[in-house]
Design a protein around this motif. Structure first.
Motif, PDB file in Angstrom:
ATOM      1  N   ARG A  62      49.667  59.743  41.007  1.00  0.00           N
ATOM      2  CA  ARG A  62      49.307  58.188  41.309  1.00  0.00           C
ATOM      3  C   ARG A  62      47.611  58.159  41.097  1.00  0.00           C
ATOM      4  NH1 ARG A  62      50.969  59.675  45.779  1.00  0.00           N
ATOM      5  NH2 ARG A  62      50.846  57.777  47.199  1.00  0.00           N
ATOM      6  N   ALA A  63      47.036  57.142  41.008  1.00  0.00           N
ATOM      7  CA  ALA A  63      45.678  56.912  40.934  1.00  0.00           C
ATOM      8  C   ALA A  63      45.273  55.490  41.589  1.00  0.00           C
ATOM      9  CB  ALA A  63      44.911  57.228  39.713  1.00  0.00           C
ATOM     10  N   ALA A  64      44.036  55.296  42.254  1.00  0.00           N
ATOM     11  CA  ALA A  64      43.520  54.096  42.464  1.00  0.00           C
ATOM     12  C   ALA A  64      42.170  54.096  42.423  1.00  0.00           C
ATOM     13  CB  ALA A  64      43.678  53.999  43.966  1.00  0.00           C
ATOM     14  N   VAL A  65      41.718  53.089  41.538  1.00  0.00           N
ATOM     15  CA  VAL A  65      40.265  52.810  41.253  1.00  0.00           C
ATOM     16  C   VAL A  65      39.806  51.537  41.575  1.00  0.00           C
ATOM     17  CG1 VAL A  65      38.730  52.809  39.164  1.00  0.00           C
ATOM     18  CG2 VAL A  65      40.451  54.527  39.218  1.00  0.00           C
ATOM     19  N   ARG A  66      38.753  51.697  42.087  1.00  0.00           N
ATOM     20  CA  ARG A  66      38.075  50.432  42.700  1.00  0.00           C
ATOM     21  C   ARG A  66      37.080  50.146  41.523  1.00  0.00           C
ATOM     22  NH1 ARG A  66      36.726  51.190  47.501  1.00  0.00           N
ATOM     23  NH2 ARG A  66      34.361  51.445  47.449  1.00  0.00           N
ATOM     24  N   TRP A  67      36.542  48.884  41.051  1.00  0.00           N
ATOM     25  CA  TRP A  67      35.465  48.679  40.072  1.00  0.00           C
ATOM     26  C   TRP A  67      34.966  47.433  40.048  1.00  0.00           C
ATOM     27  CZ3 TRP A  67      37.294  44.571  36.687  1.00  0.00           C
ATOM     28  CH2 TRP A  67      38.616  44.404  36.727  1.00  0.00           C
ATOM     29  N   SER A  68      33.956  47.041  39.194  1.00  0.00           N
ATOM     30  CA  SER A  68      33.418  45.900  39.337  1.00  0.00           C
ATOM     31  C   SER A  68      32.924  45.456  37.824  1.00  0.00           C
ATOM     32  CB  SER A  68      32.023  45.667  40.084  1.00  0.00           C
ATOM     33  OG  SER A  68      31.355  46.823  39.877  1.00  0.00           O
ATOM     34  N   LEU A  69      32.711  44.213  37.683  1.00  0.00           N
ATOM     35  CA  LEU A  69      32.222  43.770  36.336  1.00  0.00           C
ATOM     36  C   LEU A  69      31.461  42.486  36.433  1.00  0.00           C
ATOM     37  CD1 LEU A  69      33.008  43.943  33.349  1.00  0.00           C
ATOM     38  CD2 LEU A  69      34.514  41.899  33.236  1.00  0.00           C
ATOM     39  N   SER A  70      30.082  42.757  35.922  1.00  0.00           N
ATOM     40  CA  SER A  70      28.884  41.815  36.449  1.00  0.00           C
ATOM     41  C   SER A  70      28.335  41.427  35.080  1.00  0.00           C
ATOM     42  CB  SER A  70      27.967  42.121  37.437  1.00  0.00           C
ATOM     43  OG  SER A  70      27.351  43.685  36.916  1.00  0.00           O
ATOM     44  N   GLY A  71      28.054  39.910  35.037  1.00  0.00           N
ATOM     45  CA  GLY A  71      27.402  39.622  33.763  1.00  0.00           C
ATOM     46  C   GLY A  71      27.642  38.125  33.632  1.00  0.00           C
ATOM     47  N   LYS A  72      27.587  37.440  32.211  1.00  0.00           N
ATOM     48  CA  LYS A  72      27.667  36.276  31.996  1.00  0.00           C
ATOM     49  C   LYS A  72      29.279  35.942  31.646  1.00  0.00           C
ATOM     50  CE  LYS A  72      23.278  35.320  31.987  1.00  0.00           C
ATOM     51  NZ  LYS A  72      22.701  34.370  32.814  1.00  0.00           N
ATOM     52  N   HIS A  73      29.711  34.723  31.828  1.00  0.00           N
ATOM     53  CA  HIS A  73      30.729  34.128  31.201  1.00  0.00           C
ATOM     54  C   HIS A  73      30.386  33.577  29.859  1.00  0.00           C
ATOM     55  CE1 HIS A  73      33.502  30.548  30.962  1.00  0.00           C
ATOM     56  NE2 HIS A  73      34.302  31.455  30.637  1.00  0.00           N
ATOM     57  N   ASP A  74      30.474  34.507  28.813  1.00  0.00           N
ATOM     58  CA  ASP A  74      29.681  34.151  27.552  1.00  0.00           C
ATOM     59  C   ASP A  74      30.782  34.340  26.505  1.00  0.00           C
ATOM     60  OD1 ASP A  74      29.779  36.842  27.731  1.00  0.00           O
ATOM     61  OD2 ASP A  74      27.975  37.332  27.244  1.00  0.00           O
ATOM     62  N   GLY A  75      32.222  34.282  26.745  1.00  0.00           N
ATOM     63  CA  GLY A  75      33.059  34.387  25.930  1.00  0.00           C
ATOM     64  C   GLY A  75      34.410  33.472  25.964  1.00  0.00           C
ATOM     65  N   TYR A  76      35.032  33.330  24.994  1.00  0.00           N
ATOM     66  CA  TYR A  76      36.389  32.407  25.123  1.00  0.00           C
ATOM     67  C   TYR A  76      37.435  33.622  25.766  1.00  0.00           C
ATOM     68  CZ  TYR A  76      34.612  28.404  22.932  1.00  0.00           C
ATOM     69  OH  TYR A  76      33.955  27.285  22.478  1.00  0.00           O
ATOM     70  N   GLY A  77      38.447  33.064  26.449  1.00  0.00           N
ATOM     71  CA  GLY A  77      39.402  33.940  26.836  1.00  0.00           C
ATOM     72  C   GLY A  77      40.246  33.175  27.974  1.00  0.00           C
ATOM     73  N   SER A  78      40.462  33.982  28.981  1.00  0.00           N
ATOM     74  CA  SER A  78      41.153  33.667  30.266  1.00  0.00           C
ATOM     75  C   SER A  78      40.447  32.483  30.941  1.00  0.00           C
ATOM     76  CB  SER A  78      41.548  34.812  31.154  1.00  0.00           C
ATOM     77  OG  SER A  78      42.136  35.738  30.565  1.00  0.00           O
ATOM     78  N   TYR A  79      39.089  32.174  31.083  1.00  0.00           N
ATOM     79  CA  TYR A  79      38.562  31.293  31.543  1.00  0.00           C
ATOM     80  C   TYR A  79      37.797  30.266  30.661  1.00  0.00           C
ATOM     81  CZ  TYR A  79      39.548  34.488  35.543  1.00  0.00           C
ATOM     82  OH  TYR A  79      40.304  35.070  36.225  1.00  0.00           O
ATOM     83  N   GLY A  80      38.388  29.835  29.646  1.00  0.00           N
ATOM     84  CA  GLY A  80      38.110  28.617  28.964  1.00  0.00           C
ATOM     85  C   GLY A  80      36.727  28.656  28.262  1.00  0.00           C
TER      86      GLY A  80
END
Length: 324
Positions: free
Chosen positions: A261-279
């Motif tokens: 098994r594995a566990a990874v904590r990660w982060s994503l930072s930047g702009k909401h600049d594309g179409y997808g899950s968040y309209g």
């Protein structure tokens, strides 16, 4: 377990027992002992400081969901008693919405979602923590929609200027745990898979996932096989195509009677600049805390569990766009 009560056989036993004692046995006062007085607890919704704030938050959640249960699904851990431990604890949590609170007036509906808590522990106490609940999954199961729920939440908290702001990297503090995990091969494999996905190399899914894999993501969404994994990951990454991905913590383990098994904590930072899950793209600055657990088998990654907080993501987007 040097420094810990002899009632605990090992770190998973400690984590599972104190979770039940606090939540289901109503031992809220035990948090005065099990949680350090000034610990930082990072939720995607914001930073909470000190065990009294944790006690008050736990009490409010139990008032809203009085039959709340937290069932330990896995504890993936690293460290030792001398340096301190890090437990990445995945839970199945259930409850019935019987009281007023964060989720609004009681609906009488029940939910079943996952949460992951990364807890640093030493000398019988947790002193540093990161926690993600599938808040979007709760919202959906209570009969609401995440975007409109978040609009109402912002209004209830006093509007875009006054509302509680979600956690960002700029809000972080040094709680005393500074390890990056361990160097086990399975943690390195999961970190590489996630990095390739975030680098938009979706060919990694058929290359590294078992064809019969089960994949569970935020929003109470699950799917199977390569196409299912692709359709859970791709719209999410597509919403933030220029955002920067960072691995924050990695654990891999091999234990008796269990898959690697594995566990990874990660982060994503930047702009909401594309179409997808968040309209429709808004250009909002967004910080996303993410956690992923995985189990591996002879034909690749068999089970994947990834959590982000959809409500905190929507909150950042809506505060920026003013679409209230």
């Amino acid at each position: 377990m040097k420094g810990f009560s002899n009632q605990f056989a090992d770190l998973p036993d400690y984590i599972l027992k104190i979770t039940k004692e606090i939540w289901e046995d109503r031992g809220l006062a035990t948090l005065n002992d099990y949680y350090a007085p000034d610990l930082p607890m990072r939720f995607p919704s914001g930073l909470v400081r000190g065990n009294q704030a944790v006690i008050n938050g736990t009490m409010a959640t139990l008032a809203e969901f009085p039959d709340r249960q937290l069932m330990g699904e896995d504890v993936i851990w690293s460290g030792d008693a001398e340096a301190g431990f890090l437990s990445s604890h995945r839970l199945l949590t259930t409850g019935t919405h019987k009281g007023h609170g964060f989720f609004g007036p009681p609906t009488g509906k029940s939910f079943q979602i996952r949460a992951i808590a990364d807890c640093a522990a030493k000398d019988n106490a947790i002193y540093d923590e990161w926690l993600i609940r599938d808040t979007g999954g709760i919202v959906r199961q209570l009969g609401m929609e995440p975007r409109s729920f978040t609009q109402d939440l912002i209004a209830r908290e006093g509007g875009p200027e006054a509302c509680i702001k979600p956690f960002t990297a700029a809000d972080d503090v040094d709680g005393g745990y500074n390890s990056r995990g361990n160097d086990n091969e399975w943690g390195a494999k999961l970190a590489d898979i996630l990095t390739r996905i975030m680098d938009k190399d979706f060919a990694v899914i058929p290359a590294e996932y078992d064809r019969a894999c089960h994949v569970h993501h935020a929003g109470d969404r699950s799917d199977i096989s390569w196409a299912g994994a692709d359709q859970l990951w791709l719209p999410f990454r597509s919403s933030f195509p220029s955002a920067t991905f960072k691995i924050d913590h990695v654990i891999g383990r091999e234990d008796p009677l269990m898959s690697p098994r594995a566990a990874v904590r990660w982060s994503l930072s930047g702009k909401h600049d594309g179409y997808g899950s968040y309209g429709v793209p808004t250009g909002a600055d967004v910080y996303i805390m993410g956690m992923t657990h995985a189990e591996f088998g002879p034909w690749g990654l068999r089970h994947e569990y990834t959590l982000v907080d959809e409500i905190s993501i929507w909150k950042q987007i809506l505060i920026h766009s003013g679409a209230l």
